[in-house]
Scaffold this motif. Structure first.
Motif, PDB file in Angstrom:
ATOM      1  N   GLU A  32       0.828  -1.211   0.000  1.00  0.00           N
ATOM      2  CA  GLU A  32       0.000   0.000   0.000  1.00  0.00           C
ATOM      3  C   GLU A  32       0.859   1.255   0.000  1.00  0.00           C
ATOM      4  O   GLU A  32       0.533   2.249  -0.645  1.00  0.00           O
ATOM      5  N   GLU A  33       1.951   1.190   0.755  1.00  0.00           N
ATOM      6  CA  GLU A  33       2.838   2.362   0.831  1.00  0.00           C
ATOM      7  C   GLU A  33       3.585   2.601  -0.479  1.00  0.00           C
ATOM      8  O   GLU A  33       3.809   3.741  -0.876  1.00  0.00           O
ATOM      9  N   LYS A  34       3.943   1.522  -1.133  1.00  0.00           N
ATOM     10  CA  LYS A  34       4.758   1.653  -2.344  1.00  0.00           C
ATOM     11  C   LYS A  34       3.922   1.887  -3.607  1.00  0.00           C
ATOM     12  O   LYS A  34       4.409   2.485  -4.566  1.00  0.00           O
ATOM     13  N   LYS A  73     -19.951 -15.889  -0.157  1.00  0.00           N
ATOM     14  CA  LYS A  73     -20.158 -15.262   1.157  1.00  0.00           C
ATOM     15  C   LYS A  73     -19.327 -13.995   1.326  1.00  0.00           C
ATOM     16  O   LYS A  73     -19.579 -13.191   2.216  1.00  0.00           O
ATOM     17  N   GLY A  74     -18.324 -13.851   0.491  1.00  0.00           N
ATOM     18  CA  GLY A  74     -17.500 -12.652   0.601  1.00  0.00           C
ATOM     19  C   GLY A  74     -16.512 -12.572  -0.553  1.00  0.00           C
ATOM     20  O   GLY A  74     -16.053 -13.605  -1.054  1.00  0.00           O
ATOM     21  N   ILE A  75     -16.245 -11.352  -1.007  1.00  0.00           N
ATOM     22  CA  ILE A  75     -15.234 -11.143  -2.057  1.00  0.00           C
ATOM     23  C   ILE A  75     -14.295 -10.050  -1.562  1.00  0.00           C
ATOM     24  O   ILE A  75     -14.751  -8.964  -1.185  1.00  0.00           O
ATOM     25  N   TYR A  76     -13.029 -10.355  -1.567  1.00  0.00           N
ATOM     26  CA  TYR A  76     -12.023  -9.397  -1.098  1.00  0.00           C
ATOM     27  C   TYR A  76     -10.968  -9.262  -2.188  1.00  0.00           C
ATOM     28  O   TYR A  76     -10.436 -10.264  -2.645  1.00  0.00           O
ATOM     29  N   MET A  77     -10.744  -8.050  -2.589  1.00  0.00           N
ATOM     30  CA  MET A  77      -9.799  -7.853  -3.690  1.00  0.00           C
ATOM     31  C   MET A  77      -8.846  -6.708  -3.375  1.00  0.00           C
ATOM     32  O   MET A  77      -9.244  -5.685  -2.800  1.00  0.00           O
ATOM     33  N   ARG A  78      -7.606  -6.895  -3.732  1.00  0.00           N
ATOM     34  CA  ARG A  78      -6.617  -5.814  -3.654  1.00  0.00           C
ATOM     35  C   ARG A  78      -5.864  -5.808  -4.978  1.00  0.00           C
ATOM     36  O   ARG A  78      -5.414  -6.864  -5.438  1.00  0.00           O
ATOM     37  N   ARG A  79      -5.754  -4.632  -5.558  1.00  0.00           N
ATOM     38  CA  ARG A  79      -4.931  -4.505  -6.775  1.00  0.00           C
ATOM     39  C   ARG A  79      -3.994  -3.322  -6.577  1.00  0.00           C
ATOM     40  O   ARG A  79      -4.443  -2.210  -6.275  1.00  0.00           O
ATOM     41  N   PHE A  80      -2.737  -3.586  -6.718  1.00  0.00           N
ATOM     42  CA  PHE A  80      -1.726  -2.539  -6.542  1.00  0.00           C
ATOM     43  C   PHE A  80      -1.044  -2.317  -7.884  1.00  0.00           C
ATOM     44  O   PHE A  80      -0.635  -3.278  -8.532  1.00  0.00           O
ATOM     45  N   LYS A  85       8.819  -0.337 -12.726  1.00  0.00           N
ATOM     46  CA  LYS A  85       8.862  -1.798 -12.695  1.00  0.00           C
ATOM     47  C   LYS A  85       9.631  -2.292 -11.460  1.00  0.00           C
ATOM     48  O   LYS A  85      10.531  -1.609 -10.977  1.00  0.00           O
ATOM     49  N   LYS A  86       9.238  -3.468 -11.022  1.00  0.00           N
ATOM     50  CA  LYS A  86       9.898  -4.142  -9.888  1.00  0.00           C
ATOM     51  C   LYS A  86      10.007  -3.244  -8.647  1.00  0.00           C
ATOM     52  O   LYS A  86      11.055  -3.171  -7.998  1.00  0.00           O
ATOM     53  N   GLU A  87       8.931  -2.574  -8.361  1.00  0.00           N
ATOM     54  CA  GLU A  87       8.952  -1.667  -7.211  1.00  0.00           C
ATOM     55  C   GLU A  87       8.676  -2.405  -5.897  1.00  0.00           C
ATOM     56  O   GLU A  87       8.950  -1.900  -4.831  1.00  0.00           O
ATOM     57  N   TYR A  88       8.104  -3.585  -6.026  1.00  0.00           N
ATOM     58  CA  TYR A  88       7.822  -4.335  -4.792  1.00  0.00           C
ATOM     59  C   TYR A  88       8.632  -5.630  -4.771  1.00  0.00           C
ATOM     60  O   TYR A  88       9.048  -6.139  -5.819  1.00  0.00           O
TER      61      TYR A  88
END
Lengths: 196, 104
Positions: A32-34, A73-80, A85-88
């Motif tokens: 999240e920070e990057k 019952k639930g959907i959880y998604m994260r997209r960063f 490139k190659k920041e994480y």
């Protein structure tokens, strides 16, 4: 009477634990920070129910998709998304990797083709031979996506959704409620795919 | 005759009203505002109509807001499922490709 209450309580606890088991903890603070762009979705309870009800009313939703929607019952998604490139690093995504490597999680696919940077993993949470959840993890040089679906998920239907089958007649921003009381008959996914 | 009886007789004896008594009373009756409550009635009707309209407006606003939220939630569900399905297909296609390469 007391025994029945105790049994019901134990059953509820098991259900709760089973649901939490398939649900991943999405604590990806480093990412999240990057990241330059973050998409975060937590669809459960009322937020899932409201959207699901509306989707059930929409035209062109096939029976398999209805069935899938009804069981989730639930959907959880994260997209960063990262500008550079190659920041994480591998360490940043390890909280997810460690969870899907845990007990009850079964790796269905994990693909990394030579010459390509994208790596995709599909994992299912199995309990008593029943699929209780699915997680899709996708890594690229500039993107990291994780979608965690809690509930029995039919991969065939999910794959069709990925190709736009089963909902292709729908416009995302509008809701078309079919005229009359009867809902439209499910469409043949093959016929839709051939139209494209 | 007892003094009490005398006083009673005096009090109850017929007297001639002073001149202009009837006109004065009738004038006062005419000057008094009649149907004073009518104004209040219209004010109450107005207040009720206003509150009803405000209620209907608020209810419609709320339902519109709810519809918008539900629409957004439906789109979110689809977005997440389509993303997951798309990635799943990528993986499946890669597996199929590698299978074909292996069989050659």
């Amino acid at each position: 009477m007391k025994k029945i209450f105790v049994m019901m309580f134990v059953f509820c606890c098991f259900q709760l634990v089973a649901q939490q088991g398939a649900q991943l903890r999405m604590d990806l603070v480093n990412l999240e920070e990057k990241a330059d762009e973050v998409v975060s979705l937590n669809l459960e309870g009322e937020s899932l129910e409201g959207g699901r009800k509306l989707l059930m009313l929409r035209k062109g939703v096939t029976e398999p998709v209805r069935s899938l929607l009804g069981k989730i019952k639930g959907i959880y998604m994260r997209r960063f998304w990262f500008k550079r490139k190659k920041e994480y690093s591998e360490e940043d995504v390890s909280p997810i990797r460690e969870q899907v490597a845990g007990p009850n999680w079964v790796r269905l696919f994990e693909v990394k083709e030579s010459g390509k940077t994208q790596r995709v993993g599909v994992y299912s949470y199995v309990e008593n031979d029943d699929v209780k959840g699915v997680t899709v993890v996708s890594e690229d040089e500039q993107e990291f996506t994780v979608v965690n679906i809690v509930g029995p998920v039919d991969l065939e239907t999910l794959s069709d959704l990925g190709e736009g089958i089963g909902i292709s007649a729908m416009k995302l921003a509008t809701t078309e409620i079919p005229s009359g009381d009867a809902l439209p008959a499910p469409q043949d996914p093959k016929a839709e795919s051939s139209e494209k | 005759m007892e003094p009490v009886e005398f006083e009673l007789r005096q009090a109850l004896s017929r007297r001639t009203p002073p001149a202009g008594f009837t006109e004065r009373i009738m004038g006062e009756i005419r000057a008094e505002p009649r149907h004073h409550w009518k104004g209040w009635r219209w004010a109450a009707v107005g207040a009720l109509a206003t509150s009803l309209s405000l209620g209907v407006f608020a209810w419609r606003e709320r339902s519109d807001q709810r519809a918008l939220v539900a629409d957004q939630q439906a789109d979110d569900i689809l977005f997440a499922l389509q993303s997951a399905g798309g990635k799943l297909n990528l993986a499946r296609d890669a597996v199929l490709r590698s299978g074909r390469r292996g069989s050659r």
